[in-house]
Scaffold this active site. Sequence first.
Site, PDB file in Angstrom:
ATOM      1  N   ARG A  58       0.848  -1.202   0.000  1.00  0.00           N
ATOM      2  CA  ARG A  58       0.000   0.000   0.000  1.00  0.00           C
ATOM      3  C   ARG A  58       0.877   1.243   0.000  1.00  0.00           C
ATOM      4  O   ARG A  58       1.495   1.575   1.008  1.00  0.00           O
ATOM      5  CB  ARG A  58      -0.903   0.008   1.227  1.00  0.00           C
ATOM      6  CG  ARG A  58      -1.865  -1.160   1.297  1.00  0.00           C
ATOM      7  CD  ARG A  58      -2.673  -1.069   2.571  1.00  0.00           C
ATOM      8  NE  ARG A  58      -3.544  -2.230   2.735  1.00  0.00           N
ATOM      9  CZ  ARG A  58      -4.321  -2.427   3.786  1.00  0.00           C
ATOM     10  NH1 ARG A  58      -4.328  -1.529   4.760  1.00  0.00           N
ATOM     11  NH2 ARG A  58      -5.081  -3.501   3.871  1.00  0.00           N
TER      12      ARG A  58
ATOM     13  N   ASP B  94       1.776   5.273  -0.074  1.00  0.00           N
ATOM     14  CA  ASP B  94       1.214   6.461   0.566  1.00  0.00           C
ATOM     15  C   ASP B  94       0.860   7.524  -0.469  1.00  0.00           C
ATOM     16  O   ASP B  94       1.187   7.406  -1.659  1.00  0.00           O
ATOM     17  CB  ASP B  94       2.219   7.045   1.558  1.00  0.00           C
ATOM     18  CG  ASP B  94       2.468   6.132   2.748  1.00  0.00           C
ATOM     19  OD1 ASP B  94       1.592   5.304   3.051  1.00  0.00           O
ATOM     20  OD2 ASP B  94       3.548   6.247   3.361  1.00  0.00           O
TER      21      ASP B  94
ATOM     22  N   TYR C 271      12.159  -0.649  -3.775  1.00  0.00           N
ATOM     23  CA  TYR C 271      11.838   0.756  -3.979  1.00  0.00           C
ATOM     24  C   TYR C 271      13.079   1.537  -4.395  1.00  0.00           C
ATOM     25  O   TYR C 271      14.210   1.149  -4.082  1.00  0.00           O
ATOM     26  CB  TYR C 271      11.314   1.391  -2.687  1.00  0.00           C
ATOM     27  CG  TYR C 271       9.900   1.043  -2.313  1.00  0.00           C
ATOM     28  CD1 TYR C 271       8.846   1.884  -2.655  1.00  0.00           C
ATOM     29  CD2 TYR C 271       9.610  -0.106  -1.595  1.00  0.00           C
ATOM     30  CE1 TYR C 271       7.541   1.584  -2.287  1.00  0.00           C
ATOM     31  CE2 TYR C 271       8.310  -0.419  -1.224  1.00  0.00           C
ATOM     32  CZ  TYR C 271       7.279   0.426  -1.574  1.00  0.00           C
ATOM     33  OH  TYR C 271       5.993   0.128  -1.220  1.00  0.00           O
TER      34      TYR C 271
ATOM     35  N   ARG D  68      10.609   6.217   3.429  1.00  0.00           N
ATOM     36  CA  ARG D  68      10.842   7.666   3.441  1.00  0.00           C
ATOM     37  C   ARG D  68      11.519   8.127   4.730  1.00  0.00           C
ATOM     38  O   ARG D  68      12.246   9.110   4.737  1.00  0.00           O
ATOM     39  CB  ARG D  68       9.535   8.409   3.206  1.00  0.00           C
ATOM     40  CG  ARG D  68       9.020   8.229   1.777  1.00  0.00           C
ATOM     41  CD  ARG D  68       7.973   9.265   1.438  1.00  0.00           C
ATOM     42  NE  ARG D  68       6.719   9.015   2.111  1.00  0.00           N
ATOM     43  CZ  ARG D  68       5.985   9.943   2.716  1.00  0.00           C
ATOM     44  NH1 ARG D  68       6.405  11.198   2.767  1.00  0.00           N
ATOM     45  NH2 ARG D  68       4.843   9.638   3.277  1.00  0.00           N
TER      46      ARG D  68
END
Length: 282
Positions: free
Chosen positions: A67, A69, A130, A217
């Site tokens: 999921r 953001d 990522y 992040r």
Amino acid sequence: MSSQHLPDEPATDTGGGLVRLRLDLAYDGTGFSGWARQPGRRTVQAELEGGLTTVLRTPVHLTVAGRTDTGVHATGQVAHADVPQDAWAAQGGRLVRRLRGVLPPDVAVRAVTEAPPGFDARFAALARHYAYRLTDADGGPSPLRRADTVGWPRRLDAGAMDAAAALLLGRHDFAAFCRRREGATTIRTLLALGVARDGDVVTVEASADAFCHSMVRSLVGALLAVGEGRREPGWPAALLTRARRADEVAVAPPGGLTLLRVDYPADADLAARVQVTRALRS
């Protein structure tokens, strides 16, 4: 390990004339309030489920590998949906092309295939990969990459960032880097974390069995503090002793983050992987 299920990771099952489909997805997250459906907000899940429901003429619910953001992008997202066998048979090879005609231009379905037995987009995944892109060029990001590259106002020492990243690898409780969700574990295995510079572009690549909320992040935010010279390379790893989120770690802006790929085991090992992942990490 406990057999308790995470409350935000519901199990899904096939049966009753349903077929499980695997969808390979890409989207520009700039205009979305994240992946998950939210009342009154535009989300990737809502757009895709609406498009699939229109084309297949049956309600569709998606389960996603990761999921993302608000503002986060994906080039290699994976989801699955259980749909009636006759609805799938009626569309066949036309489904991807028909979805292109009903979906907005910032989300695309690259492929739809009948999933092998035991496949679950979320629970069967071995790793998520990522990349976070930023540039410290005086002129900011290239206009053609402005959606996925963050302009950074200060020069960065990519070598120091990479040294700090190496100290974070392995299985740890990443509570200092996560926004805790009730009942969800923050223990993760960080498989890869590296920082490289190519001209004015600095890229942070991260791979893990899974990432908790805002973890990537937050890791980038900690590495940026090292890259600017405000923290020593050992500082991010020292935070692993924390039992809760470290307030001094800034969360990097979402626009630089892209989900690149999700890895799955061989078809014969899917069911076993699902059982392992569903068990709560201790």
